[in-house]
Enzyme design. Structure first.
Site, mmCIF file in Angstrom:
data_model
loop_
_atom_site.group_PDB
_atom_site.id
_atom_site.type_symbol
_atom_site.label_atom_id
_atom_site.label_comp_id
_atom_site.label_asym_id
_atom_site.label_seq_id
_atom_site.Cartn_x
_atom_site.Cartn_y
_atom_site.Cartn_z
ATOM 1 C CB SER A 188 -8.224 3.876 2.526
ATOM 2 O OG SER A 188 -7.377 3.225 3.462
ATOM 3 C CB SER A 235 -8.683 1.317 5.568
ATOM 4 O OG SER A 235 -9.310 2.562 5.400
ATOM 5 C CE LYS A 277 -3.968 2.029 2.479
ATOM 6 N NZ LYS A 277 -4.860 1.933 3.653
#
Lengths: 95, 490
Positions: free
Chosen positions: B159, B183, B80
Site C-alpha cells: 500500500s 506494504s 505516508k
C-alpha cells in the site's frame, strides 16, 4: 459454506455498511471466492495448538494510575462533522 | 543543479550539509520543484511546500548556530498519509476521512520532526493501507516512474505506493511507510528502492491510522540500506502511548553496517519456490544466494512447512482486526457524515458511501469470520495457524541467522491488471506475509531488472529485534547487486 445474497445482506447489516441490492450478487461472488480460497486452512490439523494473539512480549506494561492528559475537549470535537460547541451530535434516537 | 540535489542519498546530503556545501532550503526547494514537476504520478494526496520551506529554514538556522540534530536534520521526506500530522489533512486515502485534520502528531512523525526532517507532503496509498498496487486510493492510483517496453503505466505496488514512487522518482530523499502484510517491502521491490519492515513493536503505532493492530508496523523507504538504517534509528523506540511498543534500547543501526558477513548463516526456505513462479524471479533469487556466498556467508536450505498457509491465514486475521478498527468511522466523530432517517441509517449511509470496494470487502470478511457460529472455524483456526507459522520461523532461526527469499512473485504489473480478482491481487504478498504474521524484521533490496526492464527485489527476514543483521546482510546484497538502473526520464 457458500454465502447467499441474504447472508451477505445480513453481514453488511452487522458491519453497518449500506450495500445496494444491485451490488449483492457480485459481492457474494467475490466473498465466496475469497472464503473458498481460505478453506485450504482446513487441511492443517491444529488440534491442541494454542492460538496466537500477540507476537512478542505479551505482558501489558504498567503505569501509575494518574491522569496524564485532559482539558482537550475542543481538540476532541475539532473533526466532528456536525458538532455543537460542546457535544458530538447524532440523529434523534428517542421519541 | 537541482537534479544533482534530488539524486543524493540521506548520507550524501548530510555530509554536504555538514560541510556547508548546500542548505536544507536549497535541498527542499529542489525536491518541491520535483514534486510539482511530477504531479502526473499522483504520489501525494497533500503537498505541504510552505511547511517544508519553514522547517528547512529552521534547520538551516539550527545548523548556523551549531545546533544541528544529526544526519536527518534538514532532509526532505515524504510522509505516508496514514500518519496523523498535526494541522495537516490526514486521509488514509479514504473518502470517509474527508477533511480530517489531526490536532496531534503521530509518534513516528513527531520523532522524525524532532530530528529535523522536512515533510514535503502526505504520500498517496491504498485506502486504509489495504492493497498491493496503490489502485484503491480514493484519490486515484499512483503511477510508478518505471515503465516497461509496452509503455503502459506500471503500478508502484502497495500500500505504500506514493512513498515508493516519491523516493524512486527522486521527489523525496526518503519516505515513511507502513507494512501490515508487505506494504513497505512489495512497493520497494516494484520501484527499485529499499524498504524495511522493522520487528513488530520496534516503532510506535500511536497516531498511525489503524488497519490490523497485531501486524501494523512503520518503517523507512529509502534509496540505500545505509539510509534505511539512519531513518530507523530515528523512528524506533519505546512509546508509553502504544502498549505493544517494545521497551528495548534502540541500537545505532548504521553502526551495524560493517560490510562483513563472513560466517553468516543464510537460510533458503525451500517452500518459497512456488509453482508458476516466473523463471526470472528464481534467477534473481539464485543470484542473491551467490552474492552472499561470495562474501563468505554459509548457505543452508531450511524448511518452513506452513508457508503456503500464511496468506489465507493473513486474510482472516487482517480483515478481522480491520473490521474492528474501522468500526470507529461512524459519521459522528470525524470525517464524512451522510445523513439518514435515524442513527443506524446514518451509520450505514456514511459507511456505505465512505468506504471503497476493497475496504468494504475486507470489513465484510472480517465481520463474517468474527460472527457467532463462524468464529472458531475461521478466526480461531487462523490464530492457531499463526502459532504454527511463527514456530516454523523459530525452528529455522535455530539453524540460521537470516532468511533470503524473493520479495514478490513478479515485477510490477500494469495499472488495471488483477483488478477483478481479489485473490490474484493478494498473491503479490505471498513472500512478504509470513514475516508479518511472525512479527519479524524484513527488508527488500533491489536485486536487478526483469526481462522487461522492471526492478526485482530480494527479501531478507531476520530474528525478532535483529534488524542489525538484516541491514548488514541487506547491504551485502546491495553492494554485490550494484543496482544503478533508473527509470527513464528520472
Amino acid at each position: 459454506m457458500a454465502l447467499d445474497e441474504a447472508t451477505v445482506r445480513s453481514i453488511a447489516k452487522l458491519a453497518r455498511i449500506r450495500v445496494a441490492d444491485d451490488d449483492l450478487p457480485g459481492l457474494a461472488n467475490e466473498l465466496n471466492n475469497i472464503l473458498g480460497w481460505i478453506e485450504q486452512l482446513n487441511e492443517v490439523d491444529t488440534d491442541g495448538v494454542e492460538p496466537l494473539t500477540v507476537v512478542g512480549d505479551a505482558q501489558t506494561p504498567m503505569r501509575q494510575d494518574v491522569v496524564n492528559d485532559g482539558d482537550i475537549r475542543d481538540d476532541v470535537l475539532a473533526n466532528a462533522p456536525d458538532a455543537e460547541p460542546e457535544f458530538f451530535t447524532v440523529p434523534k434516537v428517542v421519541e | 543543479m537541482s537534479d544533482a540535489l534530488t539524486s543524493l542519498t540521506i548520507a550524501q546530503a548530510a555530509a554536504k550539509l555538514a560541510a556547508g556545501e548546500t542548505s536544507s532550503v536549497e535541498l527542499t526547494d529542489a525536491h518541491i520543484a520535483a514534486m510539482e514537476a511530477h504531479r502526473d504520478l499522483n504520489a501525494f494526496i497533500t503537498e505541504t511546500p510552505d511547511l517544508a520551506r519553514a522547517r528547512a529554514a529552521e534547520s538551516d538556522a539550527r545548523r548556523a548556530s551549531g545546533d544541528a540534530r544529526g544526519p536527518l536534520d534538514g532532509i526532505p521526506i515524504a510522509m505516508k498519509d496514514l500518519f496523523c500530522t498535526e494541522g495537516v489533512l490526514t486521509t488514509a486515502a479514504s473518502h470517509i476521512l474527508d477533511g480530517f485534520t489531526p490536532t496531534y502528531e503521530s509518534t513516528v512523525s513527531r520523532k522524525l520532526r524532532e530530528v529535523g526532517t522536512v515533510m514535503l507532503g502526505k504520500a498517496n496509498l491504498d485506502e486504509f493501507a489495504m492493497g498491493s498496487a496503490n489502485v484503491t486510493s480514493y484519490y486515484g492510483p499512483v503511477k510508478s516512474p518505471w515503465k516497461a517496453a509496452d509503455g503502459k503505466d506500471r503500478v508502484p505496488g502497495g500500500s505504500s505506493g506514493g512513498s515508493a514512487t516519491a523516493v524512486a522518482a527522486n521527489i523525496a530523499m526518503a519516505a515513511t511507510g507502513t507494512d501490515t502484510g508487505g506494504s513497505i517491502r512489495q512497493p520497494a521491490a516494484f520501484c527499485g528502492i529499499v524498504g524495511l519492515k522493522p520487528t513488530y513493536g520496534r516503532c510506535s503505532r500511536w497516531g498511525i491510522v489503524a488497519f490490523a493492530s497485531s501486524l501494523d508496523q512503520a518503517g523507512p523507504m529509502t534509496k540505500t540500506v545505509e539510509d534505511a538504517a539512519i531513518m530507523l534509528s530515528a523512528m524506533a523506540g519505546y512509546d508509553p502511548m502504544d502498549s505493544t511498543s517494545a521497551d528495548k534500547p534502540v541500537p545505532d543501526f548504521a553502526a551495524a553496517l560493517t560490510g562483513d558477513i563472513k560466517g553468516l548463516k543464510v537460510g533458503i526456505p525451500i517452500e518459497y519456490r512456488v509453482e508458476g513462479m516466473p523463471y526470472e524471479i528464481e534467477e534473481a533469487w539464485q543470484k542473491g544466494v551467490e552474492w552472499l556466498k561470495d562474501q563468505g556467508a554459509e548457505i543452508v536450505e531450511v524448511s518452513l512447512p506452513h508457508t503456503k498457509y500464511a496468506l489465507p491465514t493473513y486474510y482472516i486475521v487482517a480483515p478481522a482486526e480491520a473490521s474492528s478498527n474501522l468500526a470507529r468511522y461512524d459519521g459522528v466523530r470525524y470525517g464524512l457524515r451522510v445523513e439518514g432517517g435515524d442513527l443506524t441509517e446514518m451509520y450505514e449511509a456514511t459507511r456505505g458511501e465512505g468506504f471503497g470496494a476493497e475496504v468494504r470487502r475486507r470489513v465484510l470478511i472480517g465481520a463474517y469470520v468474527l460472527s457467532a457460529g463462524y468464529y472458531d472455524a475461521y478466526y480461531l483456526k487462523a490464530q492457531k495457524l499463526r502459532t504454527l507459522i511463527l514456530r516454523d520461523f523459530t525452528d529455522a532461526f535455530d539453524k540460521v541467522d537470516v532468511l533470503l527469499t524473493p520479495t514478490a512473485p513478479s515485477a510490477a504489473f500494469a495499472i488495471g491488471e488483477k483488478m477483478d480478482d481479489p485473490v490474484a491481487m493478494y498473491l503479490n504478498d505471498v513472500f512478504a506475509v509470513p514475516a508479518s504474521l511472525a512479527g519479524l524484521p524484513a527488508i527488500s533490496v533491489p536485486g536487478g531488472l526483469s526481462s522487461e526492464g522492471l526492478p526485482l527485489g530480494l527479501h531478507l527476514i531476520g530474528r525478532a529485534f535483529d534488524e542489525e543483521t538484516v541491514l548488514r546482510a541487506g547491504q551485502a546484497l546491495e553492494t554485490a547487486a550494484g543496482f544503478t538502473a533508473r527509470p527513464a526520464g528520472f
